[in-house]
Design a protein around this motif. Structure first.
Motif, PDB file in Angstrom:
ATOM      1  N   ASP A 100       4.515 -14.069 -20.464  1.00  0.00           N
ATOM      2  CA  ASP A 100       4.728 -12.701 -19.987  1.00  0.00           C
ATOM      3  C   ASP A 100       5.959 -12.584 -19.086  1.00  0.00           C
ATOM      4  O   ASP A 100       6.704 -11.604 -19.174  1.00  0.00           O
ATOM      5  CB  ASP A 100       3.486 -12.187 -19.259  1.00  0.00           C
ATOM      6  N   GLN A 121       9.193 -10.356 -20.024  1.00  0.00           N
ATOM      7  CA  GLN A 121       9.664  -9.315 -19.123  1.00  0.00           C
ATOM      8  C   GLN A 121      11.167  -9.449 -18.878  1.00  0.00           C
ATOM      9  O   GLN A 121      11.904  -8.461 -18.926  1.00  0.00           O
ATOM     10  CB  GLN A 121       8.907  -9.435 -17.809  1.00  0.00           C
ATOM     11  N   GLU A 171       4.515  -3.969 -28.205  1.00  0.00           N
ATOM     12  CA  GLU A 171       3.395  -4.879 -27.978  1.00  0.00           C
ATOM     13  C   GLU A 171       2.546  -4.939 -29.257  1.00  0.00           C
ATOM     14  O   GLU A 171       2.108  -3.896 -29.752  1.00  0.00           O
ATOM     15  CB  GLU A 171       2.562  -4.313 -26.828  1.00  0.00           C
TER      16      GLU A 171
END
Ligand code: AMP
Ligand code: MG
Length: 400
Positions: free
Chosen positions: A9, A13, A323
């Motif tokens: 993650d 990001q 996503e």
């Protein structure tokens, strides 16, 4: 979290925050707009359907007439595409699917509920007001938005645009994706395989993925393990591409020239990611192009492409929601000794509606990816017991 390892993650990001979306817009024929990303919202300049029309082959009637009697004179015949005259009281109109409802008529009786006798019709079953009439604008209202900006156009979207007469659509130009493959051991299928050599399977997998995600591909082929060769192809790719993706050469072995080459030509972050397969990943920039260096192991490059390159490319292409949608599915397998890293397990639906695990989860075993229907996204250190619900990412959800 392992020491010195970056989470998926965190890496995502950082990657996504540096995306520079394509801004150039081109007008393409609606006929060829499938899988392109719409640059501007589309509104309808017309009502669909443009007029009240019949949903059935049958007879258009005035419901009130049928309270007096079931027999009506057939005063006109209206085909799809024809114009209708007003329906006089006490008469019916023979009508076909898609044909305009005559003024005054307030229902259609399907032909199966009628007997025709000469120039008359006997209505067997009294209709309700509005029956089998498709109302004007019931599908699309004039001025209403039919397609939002930033949408990937599916076949049905182009059909919808065409249904309101839109002949061309503004879309973002395709992302230019540069690919090259490092490794002196690589040989293309069709060439003899000398001892110690392997076929360049990543070229096929990664190109195919680039095609799936709608990119314009620039394939620079196999690049020898040398600093000069790697720098040269990087420079070329940077002048021709939005995103450069490479396979191999991102470990810290003697033959790994991707890191020094990108550092010499641009900027580079080297990451060790807490995921399995696919620990090493390189991310940087060469000139105007983003650079993502994937590991060479075939399963690792496949999985890291799906996890990192996919959302990066789709954001670059102008999509906002990238996503992947996952499904909670039942594991019909045990995974008793999970890794300390987040794992992407190759699994397949079984006939009982659960998931089976490919027996070898080694990152060199490409068979697992071809056998599988998708990946289980399994958190670090989490054992799976038969019957547990796991987060399943089917390929069908990952392919866009
Ligand atoms: P590397 O990341 O360059 O150390 O490569 C790791 C492993 O993946 C090695 O066993 C390589 O032979 C293999 N490999 C590297 N590139 C490819 C490729 N394009 N196709 C198939 N296997 C590859
Ligand atoms: Mg190598």
């Amino acid at each position: 979290m392992n020491k010195g390892l970056l989470s998926v993650d965190e890496a995502l990001q950082t990657l996504l925050s540096s995306v520079q979306p394509v801004t150039e817009v081109e007008e393409v024929p609606t006929l060829r707009a499938t899988n392109r990303v719409l640059a501007r919202a589309q509104r309808s300049t017309m009502d669909v359907p443009p007029m009240d029309n019949s949903a059935m082959d049958g007879y258009a009637v005035r419901v009130a007439d049928l309270a007096k009697g079931r027999r009506l004179k057939v005063a006109q015949k209206i085909m799809a595409g024809a114009e209708s005259k007003p329906l006089e009281a006490g008469t019916a109109a023979r009508i076909f699917t898609g044909a305009p409802i005559p003024a005054g008529a307030d229902a259609v009786v399907m032909q199966e509920h009628c007997d025709s006798a000469g120039d008359e019709v006997l209505v067997q079953k009294a209709p309700q007001a509005g029956q089998w009439i498709r109302r004007a604008a019931s599908d699309v209202k004039k001025g209403g938005e039919i397609l939002p900006a930033g949408k990937r156009l599916l076949p049905q979207d182009t059909g919808l645009a065409a249904s309101v007469g839109i002949a061309t659509l503004p879309v973002y130009r395709k992302v230019r994706l540069g690919l090259f493959f490092t490794g002196d051991e690589l040989v293309m299928p069709g060439e003899p395989l000398a001892p110690g050599r392997i076929y360049n399977s990543n070229r096929f997998t990664l190109r195919g993925l680039g095609e799936v995600f709608g990119c314009e591909l620039k394939d620079y082929g196999i690049v020898p393990d040398s600093l000069d060769a790697t720098r040269e192809v990087l420079r070329r790719a940077a002048s021709e591409c939005d995103v450069i993706v490479t396979s191999g050469g991102v470990s810290v072995g003697d033959a790994d020239f991707v890191k020094p080459a990108v550092e010499a030509e641009g900027e580079l972050l080297m990451w060790r990611i807490a995921m399995k397969p696919g620990r090493p990943l390189a991310f940087g920039r060469v000139g105007m192009a983003a650079f993502i260096g994937l590991p060479g192991n075939p399963v690792s490059s496949f999985v890291t492409f799906l996890v990192f390159v996919r959302p990066f490319v789709l954001r670059t292409q102008g999509l906002s929601a990238v996503e992947p949608r996952s499904i909670l599915a039942r594991a019909d397998f045990d995974w008793p000794e999970p890794d300390a890293r987040r794992e992407y397990l190759r699994v397949k639906w079984n006939a009982q509606g659960g998931l089976d695990l490919y027996p070898t989860q080694d990152s060199a075993v490409l068979t697992s990816t071809a056998w599988a229907d998708g990946l289980v996204d399994n958190p670090a250190k989490q054992a799976v017991r038969k019957g547990d619900l796991v987060r399943f990412l089917p390929y069908s959800e990952l392919y866009w």
